[in-house]
Each structure stands twice: as structure tokens, then as C-alpha cells.
Design an enzyme around this catalytic site. Sequence first.
Site, short mmCIF file in Angstrom:
data_model
loop_
_atom_site.label_atom_id
_atom_site.label_comp_id
_atom_site.label_asym_id
_atom_site.label_seq_id
_atom_site.Cartn_x
_atom_site.Cartn_y
_atom_site.Cartn_z
N SER A 154 -3.50 6.11 2.55
CA SER A 154 -3.87 7.32 3.40
C SER A 154 -4.35 8.38 2.29
CB SER A 154 -2.78 8.01 4.18
OG SER A 154 -3.07 9.15 4.70
N TYR A 167 6.06 10.42 5.05
CA TYR A 167 4.85 9.73 5.13
C TYR A 167 4.06 9.99 3.66
CZ TYR A 167 0.35 8.07 6.99
OH TYR A 167 -0.86 7.42 7.22
N1 LIG Z 1 -5.28 6.51 12.22
C1 LIG Z 1 -5.17 7.24 11.05
O1 LIG Z 1 -5.81 8.41 11.38
C2 LIG Z 1 -4.63 6.85 9.94
C3 LIG Z 1 -5.36 7.73 8.80
C4 LIG Z 1 -4.80 7.53 7.46
C5 LIG Z 1 -3.97 6.32 7.14
N2 LIG Z 1 -3.59 5.52 8.34
C6 LIG Z 1 -2.74 4.32 7.88
O2 LIG Z 1 -3.80 3.20 8.21
C7 LIG Z 1 -2.92 2.07 8.65
C8 LIG Z 1 -3.43 1.70 10.19
O3 LIG Z 1 -3.29 2.96 11.05
P1 LIG Z 1 -3.49 2.58 12.52
O4 LIG Z 1 -3.83 3.85 13.03
O5 LIG Z 1 -4.23 1.47 12.79
O6 LIG Z 1 -1.92 2.45 12.89
P2 LIG Z 1 -1.23 2.28 14.27
O7 LIG Z 1 -2.19 1.72 15.32
O8 LIG Z 1 -0.71 3.27 14.70
O9 LIG Z 1 -0.18 1.09 13.90
C9 LIG Z 1 -0.43 -0.17 13.25
C10 LIG Z 1 0.61 -1.15 13.59
O10 LIG Z 1 1.83 -0.71 12.65
C11 LIG Z 1 2.86 -1.68 13.22
N3 LIG Z 1 4.27 -0.56 13.07
C12 LIG Z 1 4.39 0.54 13.57
N4 LIG Z 1 5.50 0.94 13.62
C13 LIG Z 1 5.98 0.25 12.40
C14 LIG Z 1 7.43 0.06 11.86
N5 LIG Z 1 8.40 1.01 12.15
N6 LIG Z 1 7.64 -0.96 11.02
C15 LIG Z 1 6.53 -1.75 10.79
N7 LIG Z 1 5.23 -1.89 11.34
C16 LIG Z 1 5.16 -0.69 12.19
C17 LIG Z 1 2.59 -1.74 14.68
O11 LIG Z 1 2.66 -3.09 15.13
P3 LIG Z 1 3.89 -3.89 15.62
O12 LIG Z 1 4.44 -2.99 16.84
O13 LIG Z 1 3.21 -5.12 16.30
O14 LIG Z 1 4.65 -4.07 14.43
C18 LIG Z 1 1.21 -0.94 14.79
O15 LIG Z 1 0.42 -1.82 15.60
C19 LIG Z 1 -1.52 2.73 8.75
O16 LIG Z 1 -0.98 2.34 7.58
C20 LIG Z 1 -1.57 4.26 8.82
O17 LIG Z 1 -0.51 4.96 8.09
C21 LIG Z 1 -3.97 5.91 9.68
#
Ligand SMILES: NC(=O)c1ccc[n+]([C@@H]2O[C@H](COP(=O)([O-])OP(=O)(O)OC[C@H]3O[C@@H](n4cnc5c(N)ncnc54)[C@H](OP(=O)(O)O)[C@@H]3O)[C@@H](O)[C@H]2O)c1
Length: 264
Positions: A154, A167
Site C-alpha cells: 500500500s 496497517y
Molecule cells: N482496497 C484498497 O483501497 C487498498 C488500497 C491499498 C492497499 N490495499 C491492499 O491491497 C490488497 C488487496 O486489497 P482488497 O481491497 O482487494 O482486499 P479485500 O477485498 O478487502 O480482502 C482481500 C482478502 O484478504 C483476505 N483476508 C481478510 N482478512 C484477512 C485476515 N485477517 N487474514 C488473512 N486474510 C484475510 C480475505 O480473503 P478470505 O476471507 O478468503 O481469507 C479477502 O478476500 C490488501 O493487501 C490491501 O491491504 C487495498
Amino acid sequence: MVPVKKDFVENMFSVKGKVALVTGATGALGSVLSKAYGYAGAKVFMTGRNEKKLQALEEEFKAEGIDCAYAVADPADEEQVDKMVKACVAQYGEVNILAVTHGYNKPQNILEQSVADWQYIMDADCKSVYVVCKYVAQQMVDQGKGGKIVVCTSQRSKRGMAGYTGYCTSKGGADLMVSSMACDLTAKYGINVNSICPTVFRSDLTEWMFDPESAVYQNFLKREPIGRLAEPDDFVGYTLFLSSDASNFITGANCDCSGGYLTC
Ligand SMILES: NC(=O)c1ccc[n+]([C@@H]2O[C@H](COP(=O)([O-])OP(=O)(O)OC[C@H]3O[C@@H](n4cnc5c(N)ncnc54)[C@H](OP(=O)(O)O)[C@@H]3O)[C@@H](O)[C@H]2O)c1
């Protein structure tokens, strides 16, 4: 003779026939990247903790002719990760690409957050990256053919934020872990390790930020020269690039893919 090979240039972006293991495949980014790897001709091995969602993705992708399979695993649990890598190898014989896209956050002021809550975020976003990369890297080393690891961290790895002591710390740790893993794994074993560092992109958790009239959205735009927030498919090109031979000289990098967030 000019030293560039036609065959290399023609095929350098290809991941066709490669085996791509995706963690957090049930998420907004993970599901998009899994499908994109499939469209690009890779065999896709999806993992996450939610079996129902994994099943649904497998069904959807197979209906489109994508070669895919899944295993349920918590990425912070060493035993489950070991089994997950073995299941991928049992299915496809090897792992060539790892995309780490799972993640978690529960923002809280440090004064109100329990140490247990902070540790949970650290395990979900930092320890888990270590465990998954360690087991997949060992498999890649045993195969002897190198590999590509792409970790989604991120822009919060580079900037602090209120309520984000868990985070930001874990994402910052993951970015430095990526650079350190590159030092361990690239020269000796041909495994490139990089991270992509997005700002906000659309997911179930961030959907509320996408109202163009809202102050949150407008404030973000002041720091986004690209003029909008991101969609998960904005990261497909960068991730495929970092998964392919086109990026063979890139390793240990924390790659900005934020729409220019750090430029103003
Ligand atoms: N969305 C944004 O704006 C954003 C911005 C910057 C960075 N990111 C990063 O980009 C990546 C993908 O983001 P996203 O928005 O696609 O995420 P998301 O849809 O919220 O979650 C991704 C997956 O992570 C798994 N997860 C959730 N809690 C967890 C835990 N406690 N331990 C292990 N796995 C867990 C879940 O899968 P299961 O429940 O099947 O395990 C979930 O489907 C993440 O690392 C996030 O921090 C996101």
C-alpha cells in the site's frame, strides 16, 4: 548486430503456461488478478480462507475456459500454508508466480487499540506475507527455475495515518521484507521479489469513498494527478509485467501504482 533478441521481445510479457498462486483470491484485487492471469494463459491456483467464495470463483473461471483450482488456507498459519503449496504442486506440478493480495485492517487510535488487535493486523498483513513467501520461495528454489513474487502492499507503507499504527507498520514491514527477500533470493535463485503500492481502489470496504460529491473523494483528488481513484483492474498490467520476463531486471522494488499520489 544490435543486441536484442526478437524472440524475447515478442514473448517477454507472456505468462502463458505458468502456474500463478494467488493469496486473497476471494478479494477485490485477488479475484481480478486471478482471472487476469487466467485470461493471459496461466494456470491459476487460488487461496483464501473463504471456501464458498473460492468455489464460486472456480466455477466462474472454469466456465470461461480458465485452468484453475483452489485450496483453503489462512496465510498466517504455517501448517496451512505448507499444505496449500503442496496442494498447488500436486495440482500443477510447480509454482512459477506468487501474487500476495490478502489483507486486513481495523483502524483504531493507539490509545484505544488493544495490543491483541494490533498484533492481529500485524499477523494478517506482515507475518502472513513472510510465511507465504517463505514456503513458496522454497518450492521455487527446489524447482530450480527461478520465479516471480509480487506482493500487494500500500502507499500506506510510506506514510503514517491516524488509526493506522497496525496497517502502516505492517505494510511498511512488508515493503522492506520484499527488498530483503530480493537480496536473499534473486542473484542466487533467480526469484524476483517486488511489491506494488496502491492508494485507494474499489472494494467492498472502500466503495463508500467513491461518491464523487463526498469530501473524502474530493480530498483524495487533490492528491491524485490521475484524476480519479483506482479500480482493481488498474493493477493488472503492472502485476502481469512484474510476473513476466519483461521485468527480469527489476527486484526488491516497492512499485508506485498510485496515480501519482506521491508527486504532489
Ligand atoms: N482496497 C484498497 O483501497 C487498498 C488500497 C491499498 C492497499 N490495499 C491492499 O491491497 C490488497 C488487496 O486489497 P482488497 O481491497 O482487494 O482486499 P479485500 O477485498 O478487502 O480482502 C482481500 C482478502 O484478504 C483476505 N483476508 C481478510 N482478512 C484477512 C485476515 N485477517 N487474514 C488473512 N486474510 C484475510 C480475505 O480473503 P478470505 O476471507 O478468503 O481469507 C479477502 O478476500 C490488501 O493487501 C490491501 O491491504 C487495498
